[in-house]
Scaffold this active site. Structure first.
Site, PDB file in Angstrom:
ATOM      1  N   CYS B 149     -40.878  70.152  41.483  1.00  0.00           N
ATOM      2  CA  CYS B 149     -40.266  70.322  40.152  1.00  0.00           C
ATOM      3  C   CYS B 149     -40.010  68.911  39.356  1.00  0.00           C
ATOM      4  CB  CYS B 149     -39.060  71.221  40.137  1.00  0.00           C
ATOM      5  SG  CYS B 149     -38.119  70.495  41.374  1.00  0.00           S
ATOM      6  N   PHE B 150     -39.334  68.060  40.228  1.00  0.00           N
ATOM      7  CA  PHE B 150     -39.015  66.516  39.898  1.00  0.00           C
ATOM      8  C   PHE B 150     -40.321  65.842  39.451  1.00  0.00           C
ATOM      9  CE2 PHE B 150     -34.970  66.982  42.471  1.00  0.00           C
ATOM     10  CZ  PHE B 150     -34.243  67.091  41.541  1.00  0.00           C
TER      11      PHE B 150
END
Lengths: 345, 345, 345, 345
Positions: B149-150
């Site tokens: 996600c990051f």
């Protein structure tokens, strides 16, 4: 002692009331308001019922010195720039929570605030009230510029590092996060609940007013001009500031040595807490209290030091530090009236 | 087409269901679970009543190729490392949402994840599924490592800058903020509501697993090894990631030129949105959707570029990008089944 | 005086610490724990650093009377039922925050709690510690059953009405809302942030354990058995309870008369606040404090009285009232150590 | 078909856009605004970038029939009362989301709303658009009064019970809870984040405008005038309504029979979901969707039935139901354009 608050109906004002009314050295509190005189504060703020029956009254410059020894100014921009001189001339100690008197250089103020600066004499008279690092000047001051909320968290987090001279000053990046109460009591689209909850926002990109305040104080310690990146964000919570700060180390070091540096710096300062080596603070650990919690590490991969500093923006970042200044000015123990345990959870 | 999900009962899994069940090219969806077989998904997740009557079943390796063309793996660490080979050998396309197959170097994986890496052959086979920048390889892949996600937010935000070669690579600092859903469905003290609401936390200081993933992909674009500071924080909200990224410019530039650089880079990519020059995104602007919104500026005072990137961590940061990969692998339009307007406010 | 806390590491326990450590009549505080002895409380709760250096120790029944005069039991179900007798036999005053000793009838306890009740003698010995309405018995007690959080809000809100005999008792409907901290420190799926934020839940429908506690006390005032509908809900906030209560009036009346009835009832009780006629409280108005705020109206359209009562569930609903009981038992002013202004906003 | 929205810039308006732009039977959408003409909607709402490039235009009554077949009015009080007649006279179908046309009796409207009611003819012409219970009239209508958010949740929850005639009508108490988005886009002190987060509020005590709307529809089913207690509260969340409803049963019954009664009533209505016997809904289970989830029980102790109904106030309580009405009016399947899975978590 007798104290007064001008601008008592904002969040800074009611937070002052919360602490001052339990302060053992204070005899009498007077709330001044130019727009809501005649109302009692608990009409505006029912959480103060049974606590405070203060009637807001209008301030009379001619006689205010008969009513109070110290005045806290929790006022909009411009008020203290215009009224402080008259107040201190009457022998009243003034603690100003606004941004009017923090920047020493008028040009800098006018560039960042977009309005006329206070008179030079007044700026020279005012003492920057960062209690842990300016105690002597505060003790002798009659006019205090209470630090901004972000600069308080940032400067307490950076002071030992900068003073030790172990970082590249031009590498400093400060990524800050705040709850919404810092934006004050006035409703706005930005802090409308429906727009703010379940949302995370950045604001004031590369333009926040607290930048020159941070730079001014860093320069004082560093001895030369400093430019930092200071970037605030808005968190869907009411209280709390976290500043995450990144700085390149001049040479590799150990986290434990860093921790020791901070311990030495703050061992006599009851409101700064360091925790264990390797522990990092959360904003809730200082909720409602005057503490500043700090955590740090050295990352050898990147040769960077990461420092994390948290405060309650309305307490250590405003009303609490103002009272800490009041205590120092009057020779009281710094924690007098401020020994509030954080409310957790 | 027929697709399956292994690990359908986690947040990544149910987000896959939300999109896949409305995907016009999908015929049949099968949910596999090793621990809850026999249950229907709406027993576990009542929000899916009237929507999905899928009965969880156990996966039989011998016959899975008769049931599905593509498998989404929303599984705990280690599962896809061990099972992907067998699945692709049976002719099934695999899209892995876990971190098992993202890092090409086993030693790096083992250092940051603290567990045995997948086989080299499997790592070589897998394609890093950052859709906007790896489209051709994805189109030809049978095994996708869906980005973290990051890294998704960070890499989309940095790609044009890094590829243009206009920043000092060793100056990169990434300060990231995420909602709690990234931590998954399992209850924990950290994400206990009473400890998380009205609180802002830092975590994984200088040690987050997504750091080497970001560095690996930056290195691919930069041509040389890169070390970045990547620092995540936890926001009291459920969905959303913001990455605030700081980089020193090799030489001064104009914000409008930067904006143009990004516009050119993303003009054919429907899920990346730039907004006006000088505008910055908020996480809520992408809530529930596959968008990545980006804002940027050049700060001439510090010679730094600030880039802000937001995504919904469960969509563009997980399930949505996985389906985008699925679309590319199958020659569908990238937005097929993903044309979800953000839910606002 | 010297006091001890058993179960100091839960939310009730740390809230006791917050108040007790500033209590002017308390000399020494000892924290007992059967599972975490040897740890200091600020290792578990960093917000207590610089505040409390208590080392958790195990309780020795043989010598506990040498260590403390009063024990607060913030323990799981069953503990005080089993240990209170031994403690009071040693001359220790016991204030029990659990539900073990509140219900006088064993059969009722066993039906609603689903576990064996305490001995009858112990139940007879224990005094229900609703401070505003049971002061005399509390003053003479050596064993206090501190009221549940919901019953506190409900009973304070209903007492004047029921005692005045002006409502149809069988018409009582209590719709209650609580923050998550009432569910305690243990993480669970229900209070997982990702499942609780932006969500509103009902629970314990027609089966909540606090129902018989409310009915028992209402019966005491009414003189006959009472059945009420009590229905709790879970609000996405940490602290605070609101009880909205509906009762049919025996005959029409004026809101101002109702207000007068309550003013008379509570004029000597500093922790109950009524506000203006027609004003209604919010939970935040009592945040972190021992207040109970009440608002009410008579709706002539429906002939119903609506009473709204709010408390901080961890203070007036738990630790604060426990200390208020302690003050009464020892002849101190009720507000001693409890004069905490609500934290607002 | 071509449709228009007047008042597109409020929360109801943008929620209409979210659904209508993906509606397969709609060709063209026109947004009318009297104050912001010339702006594009994504300037006001950046979450709509890449989605909607609608330019707001001013409405010309003379030619509006050439532009649209149906108009959705998401307008402030008074607008539809004044403009609907002219619009339907031009052959345009009108769906009004405001409260102007819901109450049939002018006197009742004027008492509760405190303003002049619409003309009787218009009130007689308008059809109350509670889709699940008024389908035939809606199908033949040219002017729809879209139900209020609370009445939708309440009436769907009560309809089977009231129509079956098994409750004491005068016993009905409705305790309702809503997120803040129901209060609209305009910032206010009540919904200021700093005042609303970590807070639970009651409002409109015994005076909420939705009371007569609920009573009017209950009377239609019951055959006689009905008075209910309807009491709303404000929850620190953005979306979602829960109505907890209490009614005395005429005679004892079984929860399973109640459940069966509701199942029969709603089996052909795809947007009403009942769940298992004994299960109760949470607001998040319908987040962003057009569902209404209902749970119920009979409490034999008190002889009361408890019904719990949840909706997303902006969807089933506003825009979603408006589109459902549009579908019925045009003979489309009710779920057309509304098959949105709830966003969870």
């Amino acid at each position: 002692m007798d104290v007064g608050i001008i601008g008592a109906t904002g969040y800074g004002g009611i937070e002052l009331i919360r602490f001052l009314q339990k302060h053992p050295m204070i005899n009498n509190i007077i709330l001044y308001s130019s727009t809501q005189e005649g109302l009692t504060i608990d009409n505006l703020y029912p959480h103060l019922e049974n606590e405070s029956k203060f009637v807001l009254r209008s301030l009379q410059y001619d006689s205010v010195q008969d009513e109070v020894d110290t005045l806290f100014l929790a006022t909009p921009p411009g008020v203290s720039a215009q009224s402080s001189e008259a107040l201190i001339a009457r022998g009243i100690s003034v603690i100003d929570l606004s941004g009017d008197l923090r920047l020493k250089k008028q040009a800098i103020y006018e560039k960042w605030y977009g309005r006329t600066a206070a008179e030079s004499d007044l700026l020279n008279e005012s003492v920057y009230g960062l209690c842990e690092w300016n105690e002597e000047a505060i003790a002798n001051a009659r006019l205090i510029a209470n630090p901004g909320c972000f600069p308080t968290a940032v400067l307490l987090g950076l002071a030992p590092l900068v003073q030790a001279g172990i970082i590249e000053m031009n590498s400093l990046i400060i990524d800050a996060k705040t709850g919404t109460s810092g934006a004050g009591k006035a409703a706005s689209q930005v802090t409308h609940f429906s727009e703010m909850n379940e949302n995370f926002k950045i604001y004031g990109v590369a333009t926040h007013k607290h930048t020159p305040e941070i730079e001014q104080e860093l320069e004082r310690w560093h001895g030369q001009p400093v430019s930092v990146t200071f970037q605030p964000h808005l968190v869907p919570m009411v209280r709390g500031i976290m500043a995450t700060m990144y700085a390149t180390a001049k040479k590799p070091l150990e986290t434990s040595d860093l921790h020791k540096l901070y311990q030495d710096a703050y061992q006599d300062h009851p409101f700064v807490r360091l925790g264990q080596v390797g522990a990092f603070p959360q904003t809730k650990q200082v909720y409602g209290s005057n503490y500043c919690n700090i955590g740090l590490t050295f990352d050898e991969r990147t040769n960077r030091i990461i420092i994390v500093s948290v405060i309650d923006n309305l307490v250590k970042g405003a009303a609490g530090q103002a009272i800490q200044n009041f205590n120092i000015m009057n020779g009281f123990n710094q924690t007098t009236g401020l020994d509030q345990t954080p409310v957790y959870p």
